[in-house]
Design an enzyme around this catalytic site. Structure first.
Site, short mmCIF file in Angstrom:
data_model
loop_
_atom_site.label_atom_id
_atom_site.label_comp_id
_atom_site.label_asym_id
_atom_site.label_seq_id
_atom_site.Cartn_x
_atom_site.Cartn_y
_atom_site.Cartn_z
N ASP A 136 0.84 -1.19 0.00
CA ASP A 136 0.00 0.00 0.00
C ASP A 136 0.88 1.24 0.00
OD1 ASP A 136 -2.30 1.52 0.21
OD2 ASP A 136 -2.25 1.51 2.40
N GLU B 24 2.57 4.79 -4.12
CA GLU B 24 2.56 5.71 -5.28
C GLU B 24 3.92 6.37 -5.49
OE1 GLU B 24 0.14 5.58 -2.88
OE2 GLU B 24 -1.15 4.41 -4.19
N ASP C 23 -9.05 3.66 -1.76
CA ASP C 23 -9.94 4.09 -0.68
C ASP C 23 -11.29 4.60 -1.17
OD1 ASP C 23 -7.81 3.41 0.89
OD2 ASP C 23 -7.03 5.45 0.98
#
Ligand code: GLC
Length: 757
Positions: A372, A375, A451
């Site tokens: 997670d 990015e 999310d």
């Protein structure tokens, strides 16, 4: 000048060079540069160019399936198929801006571009790709946001007769205007790097996807048990809480295979540590879970806490493994652990190190990893990601700007994790779940869409997103079931679980501070209705596993827009709220509150209502009731679909498969079976049984043949659906008396069944 090169041609224009390079008869790379050099490909490209038959005369280049006409001066091309139909034409090529404009000629829709909000058909919209921790900036995902967690610069142009895909192999920020500014002009470009794109032609969209996944690779066959139901939450805070969830799943008779630990299992959010106060005797806990049939997945974020003495941090520092700032100092950002540094996954050494760090957790019995914030997210910047002016170093020691590597970061981490985990346990298929990705990341990780919020709008929005992800090479995908942000409610969870039961990744997850969202949290009725669909999911596990096998072999996604199989029906081009689960199952979720009825578009052909077996003639809309405990599902006549006996977890019981034959059309199905976990199938340890159904005016014949016999065949039955009362069923020459369910034991697998109408 057009010069022949090893795999194509090189053209010198007024302002630079164009290299045309063939990857297949219908896959052509157009790579522009100022000096004539061929740019280095991103890691998305999984194959090498091919030496194919081609010829050139004047400004025309021909392959077996394409004719390329070149405007040498401007380096613009027009591409035709071999019938001379114009497929694609450049309006302008700008090397300096790294931008190209193309004419929109016949395209009725544009699709792909991975994980984006908004409707299925992207014609008339614009977007861009810069991997972003969206929630860091916006309160709610929505269609006005362009940059999501993934960058897949690939789109498909579609019509009844023609289709193509364009993959722009550029990892800088890319942007696409698909007829928004001018309705007959499509434009794409990048903030840096090269204009380097692949044109993929086939008149069928499914073949374009197949070719695109040939180019960028296909997902590996996943573990079968990870296709089971998965339960997550930010966070199950301690051992007691997690064990309670596990026990409750079993007590409530809810099939479940996978449980997750979110960030709070770590000591001070330090990756590769476990907080042994909260999760005491961790190994023992994992083994107890395993004894109950649960696989444990833990989250691993890339941000490494800056803390003297913390072994991961120290090792990386010592070896100079972290991303640097523009002055050559280690870049320090901030994520969950506070001050954090980011491994420079561009280098193989760093990836190997990261991979090895998984050793302890795997030793403790952890079976999957959830990547997670990759990015990579960074709380200190306005963009909420690591800044563009940081730097990486590649294996050759060359400096690369983060602007170039940013969109690749999640993929590079996935490579590190996948390969590392595989090195540690070479004969177990790794399960990696990622949030950030680039084109080609399907080769390493499953993907969830980040999310979302517990609102009906996000349930609805997930469908076009899944379909476009499927067209972009991703099959092992899912969204947080029940919605992540905010508090859900029972009805929303029920409807979300119904849809989720037909997404390859089926995971319920919710944010810290929200009300609990496990199936039992909203009372008896919700529990019953969610359990019902989780069980239905387990009925379809072998079917889904076979879809995953198909994705791994030819790239066809499990979730498909209707036009994937009904391209000649333009009505399907804009259907956002239904999808095909494989070729023959049509899923029509309810995505609005208090709604107990919906319109369903049935493409042409005969369709069975999954629940009642009522038959419908397609090529039209129908109105379908959908009580809260149900969702419209249709099965195409001619479908042959395996279903399983329900278990609490995969492997709990002996498997029994029923082969469901839906009469009314010819059909064919190859059932694939293996151990569901190891790589032994690569050595031939699998079985394939082919079923063929021929439906003529007077009789139906159903035959089967074991075409590969390398793995044990479970107990099998055959079920005939849509059988007329007066029909006679004859097996191997003898008339059969069928039970109420119309099932037949088929221990001997070379069956020969005749149904006399
Ligand atoms: C991110 C993830 C979410 C996770 C949370 C805490 O928001 O997308 O799934 O629960 O971080 O780790």
């Amino acid at each position: 000048m057009i010069k022949k090169t090893e795999f194509g041609y090189k053209i010198e224009g007024e302002k630079g060079f164009l290299n045309i390079i063939f990857y297949d008869n219908n896959i052509v790379r157009f790579a522009y540069s100022n000096d004539g050099e061929i740019p280095v490909s991103t890691p998305a490209i999984a194959v090498e160019p091919k030496d194919i038959e081609c010829s050139q005369e004047g400004n025309i280049i021909k392959t077996k399936s394409l004719i390329i006409e070149i405007d040498k001066k401007n380096l613009q091309v027009s591409i035709f198929n071999k019938n001379g139909e114009l497929l694609n034409r450049d309006i302008s090529v700008d090397l300096e801006k790294c931008e190209i404009e193309k004419e929109i000629i016949w395209e009725k829709g544009f699709y792909g571009l991975g994980e984006k909000y908004g409707w299925l058909n992207k014609k008339g919209t614009e977007t861009s790709n810069w991997n972003t921790d969206v929630m860091g900036i916006f309160p709610v995902h929505n269609a006005t946001i362009k940059n999501y967690h993934t960058s897949i610069p690939f789109y498909i142009g579609l019509s009844k007769k023609l289709c193509y895909g364009i993959y722009f192999d550029n990892s800088f920020r890319t942007y696409f205007d698909l007829g928004k500014t001018k309705d007959n002009v499509l434009k794409f470009g990048a903030d840096g790097g090269y204009l380097d794109y692949y044109f993929i032609y086939d008149d069928k969209v499914s073949e374009v996807v197949k070719a695109y996944t040939y180019l960028t690779g296909r997902m590996p066959l996943p573990r079968k048990d990870f296709l089971g139901y998965q339960q997550c939450r930010w966070s199950y805070e301690n051992r007691e809480e997690l064990m309670e969830i596990a026990k409750r799943m079993r007590a409530e008779n809810i099939p479940c295979d996978v449980l997750y630990l979110d960030i709070d299992y770590m000591k001070d959010y330090k990756v590769f540590t476990v907080d042994s106060d909260k999760f005491y005797e961790f190994k023992d806990m994992v083994s107890k879970l395993k004894g109950m049939g649960f696989k444990l997945v833990v989250i691993i974020d890339p941000g490494v806490k800056v803390e003297d003495g913390y072994w991961v941090y120290e090792q990386g520092k010592e070896n100079d493994f972290y991303i640097k700032d523009k002055n050559g100092e280690v870049y320090i950002g901030e994520v969950w652990p506070g001050k954090a540094v980011f491994p420079d996954f561009l280098r193989e050494k760093v990836r190997k190190w990261w991979g090895e760090l998984h050793l302890r957790l795997i030793g403790d019995g952890v079976e999957g990893f959830w990547n997670d914030m990759n990015e990579p997210a960074d709380f200190t910047t306005e963009s909420k990601v690591v800044p563009e002016d940081t730097v990486h170093f590649n294996d050759q020691g060359e400096e690369k700007s983060h602007a170039e590597i940013h969109n690749l970061y999640g993929m590079l981490e996935a490579i590190a994790t996948y390969e590392g985990v595989k090195r540690i346990k070479p004969n177990v298929r790794p399960f990696i779940l990622t949030r950030a990705a680039f084109a080609g990341t399907q080769r390493y990780a499953a993907l969830w869409t980040g999310d979302n919020t517990s609102i009906w709008e996000h349930l609805e929005a997930s469908m076009p997103m899944f379909m476009n992800l499927g067209l972009s090479g991703y099959s092992f995908i899912g969204a947080d079931v029940g919605g992540f942000i905010g508090d859900g409610n029972g009805e929303l969870l029920t409807r979300w679980t119904q849809l989720g039961a037909f997404t390859p990744l089926f995971r319920n997850h919710s944010v810290k501070g929200s009300i609990n969202q496990e199936p039992w949290c909203f009372g008896e009725e919700v529990l019953e209705n969610t359990r019902k669909f989780i069980k239905i999911r387990y009925n379809f596990i072998t079917y889904l596993y076979n879809l995953m096998r198909e994705s791994s072999i030819n790239g066809h996604p499990a979730i498909r827009p209707l036009f994937y199989h009904y391209q000649d029906d333009e009505e399907t081009y804009n259907i956002n709220d239904q999808f095909l689960f494989g070729e023959n199952i049509l899923i029509c979720p309810i995505t609005r509150p208090y709604t107990r009825v919906r319109m369903v578009y049935l493409p042409k052909g005969i369709w069975y209502d999954y629940w009642t077996l009522e038959r419908f003639e397609g090529g039209r809309y129908i109105i379908k009731e959908a009580p809260i405990d149900s969702m419209p599902i249709f099965i195409k006549a001619g479908a042959i679909i395996p279903t399983d006996n329900v278990m609490q977890y995969i492997g709990e019981k002996e498997q029994e498969i029923t082969i469901n034959c839906y009469l009314g059309q010819d059909g064919e199905y190859t059932l694939y079976l293996d151990d569901g976990i190891s790589f032994d199938y690569e050595k031939g340890k699998y079985t394939e049984i082919k079923f063929i159904m021929k439906d003529s005016e007077k009789e139906v014949s159903i035959t089967s043949e074991v075409i590969k016999d390398g793995y044990k065949i479970p107990k099998m039955k055959l079920k005939i659906l849509g059988l007329d009362e007066n029909s006679k069923v004859i097996m191997n020459g003898e008339e059969l008396k069928l039970d109420n369910e119309n099932t037949i034991d088929i221990d001997k697998l070379n069956i020969d069944i005749k149904i006399i109408k």
